[in-house]
Each structure stands twice: as structure tokens, then as C-alpha cells.
Motif scaffolding. Structure first.
Motif, PDB file in Angstrom:
ATOM      1  N   PHE A 112     -33.008  21.865  21.139  1.00  0.00           N
ATOM      2  CA  PHE A 112     -31.693  21.042  20.949  1.00  0.00           C
ATOM      3  C   PHE A 112     -31.543  20.057  21.918  1.00  0.00           C
ATOM      4  O   PHE A 112     -31.815  20.300  23.135  1.00  0.00           O
ATOM      5  N   THR A 113     -31.252  18.741  21.748  1.00  0.00           N
ATOM      6  CA  THR A 113     -31.091  17.671  22.733  1.00  0.00           C
ATOM      7  C   THR A 113     -29.766  17.732  23.031  1.00  0.00           C
ATOM      8  O   THR A 113     -28.972  17.119  22.228  1.00  0.00           O
ATOM      9  N   PHE A 114     -29.201  18.309  24.293  1.00  0.00           N
ATOM     10  CA  PHE A 114     -27.728  18.265  24.559  1.00  0.00           C
ATOM     11  C   PHE A 114     -27.224  16.758  24.849  1.00  0.00           C
ATOM     12  O   PHE A 114     -26.084  16.580  24.860  1.00  0.00           O
ATOM     13  N   THR A 115     -28.129  15.932  25.262  1.00  0.00           N
ATOM     14  CA  THR A 115     -27.713  14.599  25.635  1.00  0.00           C
ATOM     15  C   THR A 115     -27.404  13.807  24.358  1.00  0.00           C
ATOM     16  O   THR A 115     -27.202  12.610  24.554  1.00  0.00           O
ATOM     17  N   SER A 116     -27.927  14.430  23.189  1.00  0.00           N
ATOM     18  CA  SER A 116     -27.120  13.629  22.007  1.00  0.00           C
ATOM     19  C   SER A 116     -25.855  14.048  21.612  1.00  0.00           C
ATOM     20  O   SER A 116     -25.692  13.453  20.643  1.00  0.00           O
TER      21      SER A 116
END
Lengths: 252, 114
Positions: A112-116
Motif C-alpha cells: 500500500f502506498t501511504f503517500t497516495s
């Protein structure tokens, strides 16, 4: 992950939060985003800790990576902010590697890309903004507010210019956070869309195989592009933080 | 190495710099010009620049509309302050973009930046 029922492309469900770590995580709303943040932090620590463990005069690969990371960020701080930049080195280093690992881990499947999430990037940029403002106030006191009064402007226009400058200053929060968020989200949506193309066209039989193969090629290129964007955006975030800190320290 | 002792007047940093210069270990100082250029490494794609310009423009507008709408809400003057702040925000956005491409003030002096 890909399109369900092969009728519509569901590109945004990849950003949905769900709880991680089973019942314990569920009871405190510990999401997979939080988990990735913890991993990003641990990876940063591990890079320095494990990398610097040999303490060799001639560094091995990991030690060289750790030393280069340290020196790159240090020179970025001192060159952009000036000699005072050393004070802010730990902050910029942490920020850069937190974002970098967050971006890079997002490329892996099932990660999961938390910066998205704009919530995450907005929190980061608010942190930077508050820090910059506090530093400026501490360094210059009330003289800081002269920052908003541009030199050489006719007296009549000064109120308007101050208003514009204040808005421009505040817009840093938005532009800093939106830039990172938009880049990361757009990249992952593209990956998802082309991934869905592969599945849908591949299911369409013999005619679909060629465009499906093309989509696969595009997706492969996109992954490489995504790696570039991940690094570049982390770098841009860190450099802009340094530039804002420069403005705070020097007020030009 | 022994002739190096002659210049013992300089600090360690100076002597190290001189030694590194002789061995060609330091890149020529063209490096320093690059950094103060823009916030971004040179060679960013046109796409990247376009996206940045867009973000800069819109973010100033968003802030301005938020302020205008908030003040309207406080004073109960619903459309007026929002309408006033929108053009101001647009100008601030243009100013942001100008800053992106403006010739940089050297290290400290010089050109506009207020």
C-alpha cells in the motif's frame, strides 16, 4: 485488485483503507497504511543501522549506500540552507527517507502506498510549514512579518501585495502536499487501468491478445517510470523543505 | 608530502582542499551554480514542469477561496469576500509561477523576492 466482473475498471479501490494486524489492529483502527509507515520507518533505521555496522574503512555495498545517503542529504542541507542547515539535517533526512521508502514500497504488489493519501501528505506538509514558520519566528521575531512586505512597491499597493504574499505563503501547504499526492496517486491509477486492460483484453480471445500484450509492455514501462517518480518526488519534497527553511533562516 | 608542511599556515580544511584540487578529486565549481538555479534538478521533463505550474496556480487559488469563503462565513457577507479573494488568489498563483522561473537571487542579494 483488478477489475471485477471484467466489465468496469475499478482503479480507485486500491486506495481503500482496511485494518491490518488482525483483531488487535482492528480494535485500534491500525490500517495497512499505518503498517507501511512503520515499515518505512524501520527500513530507514535498518539502512543506517545494518549498513553502518561493519564500520569498515572501505565500505561495502550497504555501508556505501548509507554513507552516500547521509552525505547527499547533508550537502543538500548545507548548500541550500547555508551553514545553519546542519541543524535541520536530521529532520530533512527523516522526511526524505520516510517518503522515499513509502513511495518505493508502493510499487511492490500487495503493498500500500501511504503517500497516495492526501491526508498523509497534507500532514507532512503541515509539519514542514509549521516548522518553517516557527523557525522564522524564532530567528527573526516579529521582523519575520517583513517577509510579506515586498521591497520597492508603491505605498498604495502595499496592502494588496501583502495579501497576495500571505496567500502565496499559505499556498505552499497545498502545493507541497498535492504535488506528492497527485504524482503517487496518478501513477498507481495508471498501473491499475493498464493492469485491468491486460485482464479484459486477454479474456476477449485471440483478437485481444495483441493489445493485451501491448498493455503489458506499457505496464512494464510504467513500473520503471513509477520508480523514477517515487525517487524524484521524495527528492523534490526534501529540496523544497530545504528552500523554505532557507527562506525562514535568511528572510532574504 | 613534505613540501606540504610549508603551507602549514592554512587550516586543515584549506590544505585538504588544495590537496584534493591537485588530485582532481573535487569537481570544478560548476556544481555550485547548478544548485542555486531552481528547486528542481535540471533535466526535469516538460510534464513535470507543467504539473508543477498547474499545482502552483491551483493551490494559491484554493487557499484564497478558502480564506474568502471562511471570512464570508464569519461576517455573513456570503458572496462578496469570496469574489474579492478569487482574483487575488489568481494573482498569487501567477506570482508562485513567476518565482519558479524567476532569475534566482544570487546567494543572498539581488532580484525580487518579497
Amino acid at each position: 485488485m483488478a477489475a471485477e466482473g471484467s466489465s468496469s475498471i475499478d482503479a480507485l479501490s486500491q486506495f481503500k483503507l482496511s485494518t491490518a494486524l488482525g483483531p488487535i489492529g482492528a480494535s485500534v483502527n491500525f490500517t495497512q497504511s499505518n503498517l507501511m509507515m512503520v515499515i518505512a520507518g524501520l527500513l530507514t533505521l535498518a539502512l543506517l543501522w545494518v549498513g553502518m555496522r561493519p564500520r569498515a574503512m572501505v565500505p561495502g555495498r550497504l555501508q556505501a549506500a548509507a554513507e552516500m545517503a547521509y552525505e547527499t542529504i547533508l550537502s543538500m542541507c548545507t548548500e541550500t540552507i547555508g551553514p545553519e542547515g546542519r541543524k535541520f539535517f536530521p529532520f530533512v533526512f527523516t522526511l526524505f527517507f520516510f517518503i522515499l521508502f513509502g513511495n518505493l514500497m508502493g510499487v511492490f504488489p500487495y503493498a500500500f502506498t501511504f503517500t497516495s493519501h492526501i491526508a498523509v501528505t497534507l500532514a507532512l506538509s503541515l509539519l514542514v510549514f509549521v516548522l518553517v514558520t516557527v523557525v522564522a519566528l524564532k530567528e527573526h521575531g516579529l521582523h519575520f512579518f517583513s517577509y510579506f512586505v515586498p521591497a520597492g512597491v508603491p505605498k498604495v499597493l502595499t496592502p494588496l501585495m501583502v495579501l497576495i504574499e500571505v496567500i502565496s505563503y499559505l499556498s505552499r501547504i497545498i502545493s507541497l502536499s498535492v504535488r506528492l499526492f497527485a504524482n503517487m496517486m496518478a501513477g498507481h491509477v495508471m498501473l491499475e487501468v493498464f493492469g485491468a486492460f491486460i485482464v479484459m483484453l486477454g479474456a476477449a480471445g485471440l483478437i485481444g491478445w495483441i493489445p493485451a500484450g501491448l498493455s503489458l509492455a506499457v505496464n512494464t514501462a510504467l513500473i520503471g517510470f513509477e520508480l523514477l517518480v517515487a525517487t524524484l518526488q521524495a527528492y523534490v519534497f526534501a529540496v523544497l523543505t530545504c528552500i523554505y527553511l532557507h527562506d525562514a533562516v535568511h528572510l532574504h | 608530502m613534505s613540501e606540504e608542511q610549508g603551507g602549514a599556515g592554512g587550516s586543515f580544511e584549506d590544505r585538504l582542499k588544495a590537496a584534493r584540487g591537485r588530485r582532481g578529486l573535487d569537481a570544478p565549481s560548476a556544481q555550485s551554480g547548478k544548485r542555486s538555479g531552481d528547486d528542481l534538478p535540471s533535466g526535469v521533463s516538460p510534464w513535470g514542469i507543467g504539473l508543477r505550474v498547474g499545482v502552483e496556480l491551483v493551490s494559491a487559488l484554493v487557499v484564497a477561496v478558502a480564506i474568502g469563503y471562511g471570512l464570508d462565513w464569519v461576517f455573513g457577507t456570503r458572496p462578496i469576500l469570496t469574489a474579492v479573494f478569487v482574483p487575488v488568489g489568481g494573482v498569487a498563483g501567477v506570482l508562485n509561477v513567476y518565482r519558479m522561473f524567476a532569475p534566482k537571487r544570487g546567494e543572498n542579494g539581488g532580484a525580487h523576492n518579497g
